[in-house]
Design an enzyme around this catalytic site. Structure first.
Site, PDB file in Angstrom:
ATOM      1  N   LYS A  89       0.865  -1.188   0.000  1.00  8.40           N
ATOM      2  CA  LYS A  89       0.000   0.000   0.000  1.00  8.40           C
ATOM      3  C   LYS A  89       0.897   1.232   0.000  1.00  8.40           C
ATOM      4  O   LYS A  89       1.607   1.480   0.986  1.00  8.40           O
ATOM      5  CB  LYS A  89      -0.874   0.020   1.257  1.00  8.40           C
ATOM      6  N   ASP A 123      -1.345  -2.077  -4.333  1.00  6.57           N
ATOM      7  CA  ASP A 123      -2.755  -1.986  -3.936  1.00  6.57           C
ATOM      8  C   ASP A 123      -3.291  -0.606  -4.287  1.00  6.57           C
ATOM      9  O   ASP A 123      -2.531   0.363  -4.375  1.00  6.57           O
ATOM     10  CB  ASP A 123      -2.902  -2.185  -2.413  1.00  6.57           C
ATOM     11  N   MET A 124      -4.616  -0.532  -4.452  1.00  7.24           N
ATOM     12  CA  MET A 124      -5.226   0.775  -4.716  1.00  7.24           C
ATOM     13  C   MET A 124      -5.933   1.236  -3.453  1.00  7.24           C
ATOM     14  O   MET A 124      -6.706   0.487  -2.859  1.00  7.24           O
ATOM     15  CB  MET A 124      -6.225   0.655  -5.876  1.00  7.24           C
ATOM     16  N   GLN A 153     -10.308  -0.669  -9.176  1.00  8.55           N
ATOM     17  CA  GLN A 153     -11.564  -0.822  -8.418  1.00  8.55           C
ATOM     18  C   GLN A 153     -12.757  -0.528  -9.329  1.00  8.55           C
ATOM     19  O   GLN A 153     -12.843   0.566  -9.902  1.00  8.55           O
ATOM     20  CB  GLN A 153     -11.567   0.177  -7.257  1.00  8.55           C
ATOM     21  N   ARG A 179      -5.209  -6.578 -10.592  1.00  9.11           N
ATOM     22  CA  ARG A 179      -6.184  -7.225  -9.708  1.00  9.11           C
ATOM     23  C   ARG A 179      -7.446  -6.380  -9.821  1.00  9.11           C
ATOM     24  O   ARG A 179      -7.390  -5.169  -9.599  1.00  9.11           O
ATOM     25  CB  ARG A 179      -5.718  -7.236  -8.260  1.00  9.11           C
ATOM     26  N   LYS A 182     -13.909  -4.735  -6.279  1.00  7.53           N
ATOM     27  CA  LYS A 182     -14.987  -3.733  -6.276  1.00  7.53           C
ATOM     28  C   LYS A 182     -14.495  -2.404  -5.720  1.00  7.53           C
ATOM     29  O   LYS A 182     -14.876  -1.342  -6.194  1.00  7.53           O
ATOM     30  CB  LYS A 182     -16.155  -4.225  -5.420  1.00  7.53           C
ATOM     31  N   GLY A 183     -13.664  -2.449  -4.685  1.00  2.80           N
ATOM     32  CA  GLY A 183     -13.221  -1.216  -4.011  1.00  2.80           C
ATOM     33  C   GLY A 183     -13.845  -1.143  -2.632  1.00  2.80           C
ATOM     34  O   GLY A 183     -15.024  -1.441  -2.462  1.00  2.80           O
ATOM     35  N   ARG A 283     -12.047  -1.844   8.739  1.00  4.49           N
ATOM     36  CA  ARG A 283     -12.620  -1.717   7.387  1.00  4.49           C
ATOM     37  C   ARG A 283     -13.392  -2.981   7.015  1.00  4.49           C
ATOM     38  O   ARG A 283     -14.470  -2.925   6.450  1.00  4.49           O
ATOM     39  CB  ARG A 283     -11.519  -1.471   6.359  1.00  4.49           C
ATOM     40  N   ARG A 284     -12.818  -4.149   7.338  1.00  5.33           N
ATOM     41  CA  ARG A 284     -13.493  -5.421   7.006  1.00  5.33           C
ATOM     42  C   ARG A 284     -14.793  -5.548   7.812  1.00  5.33           C
ATOM     43  O   ARG A 284     -15.791  -6.020   7.336  1.00  5.33           O
ATOM     44  CB  ARG A 284     -12.606  -6.619   7.339  1.00  5.33           C
ATOM     45  N   GLU A 287     -17.536  -3.533   6.487  1.00  8.19           N
ATOM     46  CA  GLU A 287     -18.059  -4.133   5.277  1.00  8.19           C
ATOM     47  C   GLU A 287     -19.070  -5.216   5.606  1.00  8.19           C
ATOM     48  O   GLU A 287     -19.963  -5.508   4.840  1.00  8.19           O
ATOM     49  CB  GLU A 287     -16.875  -4.755   4.542  1.00  8.19           C
TER      50      GLU A 287
END
Ligand code: FDA
Length: 302
Positions: A89, A123-124, A153, A179, A182-183, A283-284, A287
């Site tokens: 990242k 990573d984005m 994404q 990769r 979705k984002g 963050r997870r 979600e």
């Protein structure tokens, strides 16, 4: 509304409590944990991509330390013959503090990967980073054509246009390597699609463009609908098995993972580890509010 409430509460929850529910998403705190989990996944014929947790650093000195850790990781994993690569990242190397120094740090990591015959995925992150992350990828790909890939994404309105722009770096010998996910960041409607089906539709549009153009793609999703549609597209374009892979996060939907692998597709699991697990976990959890709800209940029910 409920999701917003959860998102607001999460950062204030006791770390110990969050850890109980987060540990399923994280290999552990140190390199030995990452090695152990990666070996297990390799034994299940699953490749890995390893990520050291940490992002949005405040001091550039942290970037130097993070770079050292990545270089050690690459060497260790190469010595141990783990079937895997690495994800970074850029904000962990000071993207938002000093772009050039961030680039130089990541460049050293890619150079180490090059020496070890390995691969680094950029990573984005959130939309304030997109321009700079695409630019970093461009520079790295120019110098190390087969050693570096980028995340894109499908919720970002600009993604297909970014992918098209990058086609000037694509060749048969050194295909672009994305990769597609979705984002995960919360973005304003001006820059990102918001509706669930809209994000899926753009995912499939991006994927189709990649398969049509011989771009190597990591199909990163746990969404059964997208997985089934991806199967159809792979068949439509008769894509050879070594020109794509599926990717999933550590600890998420293992049943779907098995189903994809049983159908003969290659799989890579994203294995995060490190002491900076709190930001990644929250963050997870945002979600998947069902999990956060369990944490809140645990606060009150003794
Ligand atoms: P969706 O969120 O609709 O989930 C589909 C189903 O999967 C859910 O219904 C649920 O059953 C299950 N599921 C999903 N997430 C879960 C969770 N946390 N816990 C339990 N079950 C869950 N994003 C980004 O912005 N930049 C990046 O660089 C990356 N990198 C990345 C790497 C890899 C390998 C993956 C798989 C994903 C990312 N992501 C990412 C995250 C990605 O953008 C996205 O947020 C998640 O993959 C969730 O989207 P899905 O496509 O899985 O669909």
């Amino acid at each position: 509304m409920f999701n917003k409430m959860i998102a607001g509460i999460l950062p204030y929850m006791p770390k110990k409590l969050v850890w109980i529910f987060s540990k399923r998403y994280i290999a552990g705190e140190n390199i030995e944990d990452a090695l152990r989990e990666s070996r297990k996944l390799n034994a299940e014929q699953t490749m890995v991509t390893v990520d050291i947790l940490g992002e949005y650093i405040k001091e550039l000195s942290e970037a130097t330390e993070n770079k050292k850790q990545y270089i050690e990781l690459i060497k260790r994993f190469t010595d141990e013959k783990i079937d895997g690569n690495f994800s970074v990242k850029p904000s962990m190397f000071g993207l938002l503090l000093d772009k050039e120094s961030c680039y130089q740090n990541i460049r050293e990591i890619v150079a180490a990967a090059d020496e070890c015959d390995s691969f680094i995925r950029v990573d984005m992150e959130d939309s304030t980073c997109t321009d700079a992350e695409v630019e970093i990828f461009r520079r790295l790909k120019a110098e190390f054509p087969t050693r570096v890939g980028l995340v894109v994404q499908s919720y970002m309105r600009r993604t297909l246009s970014d992918v098209r722009d990058l086609m000037d770096m694509h060749s048969e010998e050194a295909p672009l390597n994305f990769r597609l996910c979705k984002g995960i960041y919360v973005e304003p409607v001006e820059v990102a699609y918001k509706k669930y089906q809209e994000v899926r539709d753009h995912y499939l549009e991006d994927l189709e463009y990649m398969l049509q153009n011989g771009i190597y793609v990591g199909i990163a999703t746990h969404d059964k609908y997208l997985v089934d549609k991806a199967f159809e597209l792979l068949e439509k374009y008769n894509t050879p098995k070594d020109k794509y892979e599926f990717q999933m996060l550590y600890g998420v939907t293992p049943d779907l993972r098995s189903r994809i692998m049983s159908a003969g597709h290659r799989m890579r699991v994203y294995v995060p580890y490190g002491v900076e697990w709190f930001g990644y976990s929250t963050r997870r959890l945002k979600e998947n509010p069902n999990m956060a709800w369990l944490i809140i209940k645990a606060l009150f029910v003794r």
